[in-house]
Design an enzyme around this catalytic site. Structure first.
Site, short mmCIF file in Angstrom:
data_model
loop_
_atom_site.label_atom_id
_atom_site.label_comp_id
_atom_site.label_asym_id
_atom_site.label_seq_id
_atom_site.Cartn_x
_atom_site.Cartn_y
_atom_site.Cartn_z
N ASP A 157 0.83 -1.20 0.00
CA ASP A 157 0.00 0.00 0.00
C ASP A 157 0.87 1.26 0.00
O ASP A 157 1.88 1.32 0.69
CB ASP A 157 -0.89 -0.02 1.25
CG ASP A 157 -1.90 1.11 1.27
OD1 ASP A 157 -2.70 1.20 0.34
OD2 ASP A 157 -1.88 1.90 2.23
N GLU B 285 1.46 -0.71 -5.16
CA GLU B 285 0.44 0.29 -5.41
C GLU B 285 1.17 1.63 -5.41
O GLU B 285 1.45 2.21 -4.37
CB GLU B 285 -0.65 0.30 -4.33
CG GLU B 285 -1.77 1.27 -4.66
CD GLU B 285 -2.31 2.04 -3.47
OE1 GLU B 285 -3.43 2.57 -3.59
OE2 GLU B 285 -1.63 2.14 -2.44
#
Length: 574
Positions: A222, A292
């Protein structure tokens, strides 16, 4: 012909071995809170996921990506992690996770999980210890605290709206904390780690070993571009308010500034991922990381997927690509060139838990601004055209070499839910912008499984987000028995992709009519018509599959197949 594009690069060929499973895999993102509720408390959970593994296997999924399930106060629906080594009780237990992992593996599906290394929850024991300690203490050095007696330490704004700094004194009530601030690039309940502190490195080393030893196949990282901040924390060009409250359509929507600045894509992040790579390699060459990383420059984005770092980086350029042939050609070309330079594999994705669902996005005119989400006062999309185009774009991408990421519910053709009442919205973006940005709740509404059960089969308890009237029309049980359903189209296309091994194919763009984008993958021609009238695809006579529901027949004339508008097909010569 106009608007064509070719490349001088050699066709991109991908070799495969068991360690390379990820290069052609079809991944399925499970947003556990919204997937399936086994205990009827209104929140999806791991036993609910367990009950749907056969459904996912029948869909043709190679790997699951499970969004965060760690203990969390849920200020950001689990991306505010209070404990990296356990399971939130609302989702189940570590034993439940072990069963899901084992059963998925028995069905031939890999499992990757979310790691959230940019920030923790403010309820994490480290941050609570930092608040209890004094300014300048070792406990505070694990996060980014700064002193400023004249307002915030710099002008950075939160990705979720509002300032990126919060004052410490209101949290501790101590005079010694007057003028001290802590950084949170997201919600104020998500303080950013200080990656210049060795304790932070050690924490995530322990984290990786913990979950790899349990048997996970990898991690989705993330905010991969955000861990390292520019030295000195200089001001950025955007300022403290990342949302410019413009009103281009008269409906009160907000416009979000791009994700860029001295807090993103600093060169130091790559040292972290090279270190992590050495840990994953201890468990075998088949353990993976996917970044990401929301980075505009495809060349810089591809750096995250170099051989000694991560295996993949999400292709957000293709996700944000509009229904426009010139933009699609440009995006494909840029992706191929950037990945070729570092030997990275292409990834394809159209929806996730942070984006308006693509069945809705494509129902708006090209260029419509949707980055702040959608709400009840926004114009309605054309749902029929939106679904046609969503199926076409998905079919097109599934015909290309590389990995494909699906978001739970897209196989059911789920649209974005616009009519969530203000008092039931959960997204911190909605809250931090005081209702001026709708946020991401509309793509997170629980999935409909049954047309004849309460809450469309999600569970009998009140769902954590309201399910709209008529949601049962998308239910999986109805689509199972309908040969012309969206679900069965996904099954058909994914199955044929595996039979033809298109994920491991080669990639060569073909000159075509301006409304068409055509790619040659081995002896298969993959084409999509983004125009308003049927267009000929030269040199083919047979359609193996189309994106249309209910038919695979296309007209053929003069050694060309005529592809209808809003349609994709996989084509072959006789």
């Amino acid at each position: 012909m106009t608007g064509t594009l070719t490349t001088d690069a050699a066709p991109q060929t991908i070799a495969h071995s068991p360690a390379d499973w990820w290069k052609k895999a079809v991944f399925y993102q499970v947003y556990p809170r919204s997937f399936a509720d086994s205990n009827n408390d209104g929140i999806g959970d791991l036993p609910g996921l367990l009950s749907k593994l056969d459904y996912l296997k029948d869909l043709g999924i190679d790997a699951l990506w499970i969004s965060p399930f760690y203990p969390s106060p849920q200020w950001d629906q689990g991306y505010d992690v209070a404990d990296y080594f356990s399971i939130d009780p609302s989702y189940g237990s570590l034993e439940d996770f072990d069963v899901v992992l084992s059963e998925a593996h028995q069905r031939g599906m890999r499992v990757i999980i979310d790691v959230v290394p940019n920030h923790s929850s403010s309820e994490h024991e480290w941050f609570q210890a930092a608040l209890a300690a004094s300014p300048g203490s070792p406990e505070r050095d694990r996060y980014i605290f700064r002193h400023s007696s004249d307002g915030a330490p710099n002008n950075w704004g939160s990705i979720f709206g509002g300032p990126a700094w919060s004052q410490v004194e209101p949290l501790t009530g101590r005079e010694e904390d007057h003028g001290w601030w802590y950084l949170h690039m997201f919600d104020s309940h998500q303080p950013d780690f200080n990656w210049e502190n060795q304790d932070v490195w050690d924490l995530f080393d322990r984290y990786l070993h913990f979950w790899l030893e349990r048997g996970v196949d990898g991690f989705r990282v993330d905010v991969a571009q955000g861990l390292v901040k520019a030295e000195g924390l200089p001001d950025d060009e955007i300022g403290p308010e990342r949302y410019a409250y413009v009103d281009p359509s008269g409906n009160g929507r907000t416009q979000r500034a791009p994700d860029r600045g001295p807090y993103f894509d600093q060169d130091g992040v790559h040292e972290i991922y090279r270190h992590w790579r050495t840990i994953l390699d201890q468990y075998g060459p088949d353990r993976i990381m996917v970044a990401e990383a929301t980075i505009d420059d495809p060349v810089r984005k591809a750096r995250y997927a170099r051989a000694d770092e991560m295996n993949q980086a999400f292709n957000f350029d293709i996700l944000s690509c509009g229904w426009n042939s010139e933009e699609l050609r440009h995006t494909l070309h840029a992706t191929i060139e950037a990945n070729r330079e570092v030997g990275a594999v292409n990834t394809w994705v159209l929806s996730n838990h942070d984006q308006v669902r693509h069945a809705t996005r494509f129902g708006y005119p090209y260029g419509a601004y949707l980055d702040s989400g959608l709400g009840p006062i926004d114009p309605r999309p054309d749902e029929e055209i939106g679904l046609e185009r969503a199926l076409a774009f998905t079919t097109f991408l599934l015909g290309l070499p590389g990995a494909m990421y699906l978001y739970n519910g897209e196989e059911l053709g789920l649209p974005e839910v616009l009519d969530i009442p203000a008092n039931e919205r959960q997204d911190p973006t909605w809250k931090r912008t005081n209702g001026r940005a709708w946020g991401r709740d509309g793509c997170r509404v629980p999935l409909p499984w049954s047309s004849h059960q309460p809450n469309s089969g999600f569970g009998t308890g009140k769902p954590w987000l309201p399910m709209p009237k008529g949601w049962e029309q998308y239910a999986a049980d109805l689509q199972e028995i309908n040969p012309a359903s969206c679900l069965n189209k996904y099954r058909q296309v994914i199955s044929l992709r595996r039979q033809l091994d298109l994920g491991a194919g080669d990639f060569h763009m073909v000159p075509a009519d301006e409304d068409l984008v055509v790619v040659r993958n081995g002896d298969i021609t993959v084409a999509i018509n983004l125009g308003m009238v049927a267009r000929p695809v030269e040199g083919v006579q047979k359609a193996l599959v189309t994106s249309s529901l209910g038919t695979e027949t296309l007209p053929v004339k003069d050694q060309a197949v005529f592809l209808p508008p809003n349609t994709a097909a996989w084509l072959q010569a006789e």
